[in-house]
Design a protein around this motif. Structure first.
Motif, mmCIF file in Angstrom:
data_model
loop_
_atom_site.group_PDB
_atom_site.id
_atom_site.type_symbol
_atom_site.label_atom_id
_atom_site.label_comp_id
_atom_site.label_asym_id
_atom_site.label_seq_id
_atom_site.Cartn_x
_atom_site.Cartn_y
_atom_site.Cartn_z
ATOM 1 N N GLY A 1 -25.748 -33.664 32.821
ATOM 2 C CA GLY A 1 -26.961 -33.601 30.790
ATOM 3 C C GLY A 1 -25.918 -34.269 30.106
ATOM 4 N N TRP A 2 -24.925 -35.362 30.332
ATOM 5 C CA TRP A 2 -24.209 -36.326 29.853
ATOM 6 C C TRP A 2 -24.753 -37.455 29.944
ATOM 7 C CZ3 TRP A 2 -18.898 -35.072 31.740
ATOM 8 C CH2 TRP A 2 -18.390 -33.734 30.897
ATOM 9 N N ASP A 3 -24.552 -38.759 29.309
ATOM 10 C CA ASP A 3 -24.725 -39.854 29.176
ATOM 11 C C ASP A 3 -25.051 -40.633 30.567
ATOM 12 O OD1 ASP A 3 -26.640 -42.155 27.629
ATOM 13 O OD2 ASP A 3 -24.075 -43.143 28.205
ATOM 14 N N ILE A 4 -25.516 -40.999 31.046
ATOM 15 C CA ILE A 4 -25.835 -41.831 32.590
ATOM 16 C C ILE A 4 -25.094 -42.598 32.400
ATOM 17 C CG2 ILE A 4 -26.792 -42.346 33.670
ATOM 18 C CD1 ILE A 4 -29.192 -41.183 33.915
ATOM 19 N N GLY A 5 -24.824 -43.581 31.010
ATOM 20 C CA GLY A 5 -23.703 -45.405 30.741
ATOM 21 C C GLY A 5 -22.508 -44.826 31.026
ATOM 22 N N ASN A 6 -22.168 -43.752 30.529
ATOM 23 C CA ASN A 6 -20.543 -43.415 29.818
ATOM 24 C C ASN A 6 -20.088 -42.248 31.433
ATOM 25 O OD1 ASN A 6 -20.155 -43.595 27.316
ATOM 26 N ND2 ASN A 6 -21.498 -41.430 26.644
ATOM 27 N N GLY A 7 -20.471 -42.067 32.500
ATOM 28 C CA GLY A 7 -20.892 -41.587 33.527
ATOM 29 C C GLY A 7 -20.046 -42.363 34.224
ATOM 30 N N ALA A 8 -21.224 -43.600 34.684
ATOM 31 C CA ALA A 8 -21.255 -44.299 35.295
ATOM 32 C C ALA A 8 -19.984 -45.093 34.941
ATOM 33 C CB ALA A 8 -22.283 -45.726 35.067
ATOM 34 N N THR B 1 -21.496 -42.547 41.711
ATOM 35 C CA THR B 1 -21.104 -40.841 41.677
ATOM 36 C C THR B 1 -21.083 -40.504 40.192
ATOM 37 O OG1 THR B 1 -20.048 -41.436 43.531
ATOM 38 C CG2 THR B 1 -18.967 -39.516 42.431
ATOM 39 N N GLY B 2 -20.107 -41.138 39.043
ATOM 40 C CA GLY B 2 -20.058 -41.001 37.906
ATOM 41 C C GLY B 2 -21.008 -40.448 36.866
ATOM 42 N N GLY B 3 -22.311 -41.303 37.084
ATOM 43 C CA GLY B 3 -23.411 -41.481 36.428
ATOM 44 C C GLY B 3 -24.131 -40.109 37.329
ATOM 45 N N ALA B 4 -24.671 -40.018 38.635
ATOM 46 C CA ALA B 4 -24.948 -38.466 39.010
ATOM 47 C C ALA B 4 -24.165 -37.200 38.659
ATOM 48 C CB ALA B 4 -24.495 -38.259 40.325
ATOM 49 N N ALA B 5 -22.750 -38.051 38.651
ATOM 50 C CA ALA B 5 -22.062 -36.429 37.062
ATOM 51 C C ALA B 5 -22.730 -36.752 36.534
ATOM 52 C CB ALA B 5 -21.225 -36.567 37.297
ATOM 53 N N GLY C 1 -17.440 -41.504 47.496
ATOM 54 C CA GLY C 1 -18.108 -41.618 46.140
ATOM 55 C C GLY C 1 -19.467 -40.925 46.064
ATOM 56 N N LEU C 2 -19.713 -42.059 47.847
ATOM 57 C CA LEU C 2 -21.190 -41.823 47.655
ATOM 58 C C LEU C 2 -21.418 -40.398 48.103
ATOM 59 C CD1 LEU C 2 -23.775 -43.195 48.416
ATOM 60 C CD2 LEU C 2 -23.332 -43.910 50.478
#
Length: 279
Positions: A67-74, A58-62, A106-107
């Protein structure tokens, strides 16, 4: 079908810098999963890892949508999940139900965010199943910093954490802060799970975090030997999964899962044969 076993193509691809970087990432993830895995198994946290991976998704999808870094979101999603699960499930009888509620929420939110994302479809698919091209030096730096932090914290709390994992009631009577250790460990597992999302994918990161440790616990009861075997099995699964996925260009998670499952079946057979022999 022939490309699945094209060793020449695989060797050529292994010379590419992004593939070599992905292999280093696999080694780091294998070490993390191998060390944390036996503690996850002993604490019956396999379902918790799955729930955490969904919130990391969910964090990676956000992050993908914004337009942010996927790793930081995850990473942010996984840490929030670990804290929420730790705070909402103080009693063991509530743990599975709380994880189920948080996981489903979350899913659902993550799927909705992917629906609104209008970018490349490969980015959506890679977030779920992992992709080797998702590794760059920025994500590698994040991985190394987080891995170093996890190992540093684990080195400090490992002995009381192991005590609390094996016998929480006696540990609590001896003055070990069982609840605080559980919360810290949940965050460590969340960080490690988030780091695996980009490589293995949110759906099957459980195969790397739990299956190698479960296989190791089938053949030994020693915490030290279980950790060593868990690290070995996780490394074989992660590195082997990447190598096997190169020629066909298939998702890494499928091969990581297959290798982990074969290792588990072999260890299960060995453990059962030992039990029959002793009987």
């Amino acid at each position: 079908m022939a490309n699945f076993f094209d060793f020449g193509l695989t060797l050529d691809l292994l010379r590419l810098p992004f593939v070599q970087l992905a292999l280093v990432v696999a080694v780091v993830l294998g070490l993390l999963a191998g060390v944390l895995g036996p503690l996850i198994v002993s604490r019956n946290m396999a379902f918790s890892v799955h729930g955490t991976s969904e919130l990391a998704f969910t964090g990676g999808a956000a992050a993908l949508l914004l337009g942010w870094d996927i790793g930081n979101g995850a990473l942010a999603g996984a840490i929030i999940a670990a804290l929420v699960l730790g705070l909402l499930s103080r009693r063991s009888s509530e743990y599975d139900s709380v994880i189920g509620v948080v996981l489903a929420f979350g899913l659902g939110v993550g799927v909705l965010m992917l629906y609104f994302y209008k970018g490349r479809a490969s980015n959506k698919f890679g977030l779920l199943t992992g992709q080797i091209v998702g590794q760059d030096f920025a994500s590698f730096a994040l991985l190394m910093a987080c891995a170093a932090g996890v190992f540093a914290v684990l080195a400090v709390i490992y002995r009381p954490l192991l005590f609390a994992s094996v016998d929480p009631e006696v540990a609590r009577a001896r003055g070990v802060p069982v609840t605080a250790l559980a919360l810290v460990f949940a965050v460590l597992v969340g960080v490690a799970t988030a780091l695996g999302v980009r490589t293995v994918g949110a759906l099957l990161v459980l195969a790397l975090m739990v299956t190698p440790a479960a296989a190791a616990c089938r053949v030994t009861a020693s915490p030290l030997r279980a950790t060593v075997l868990s690290v070995l099995f996780a490394l074989v699964s992660a590195v082997g999964g990447i190598i096997l996925s190169l020629a066909p260009g298939a998702p890494i998670s499928a091969f990581v899962t297959a290798i982990s499952f074969v290792i588990y079946v072999v260890c299960w057979a060995v453990g059962r044969a030992r039990g029959l022999t002793r009987a």
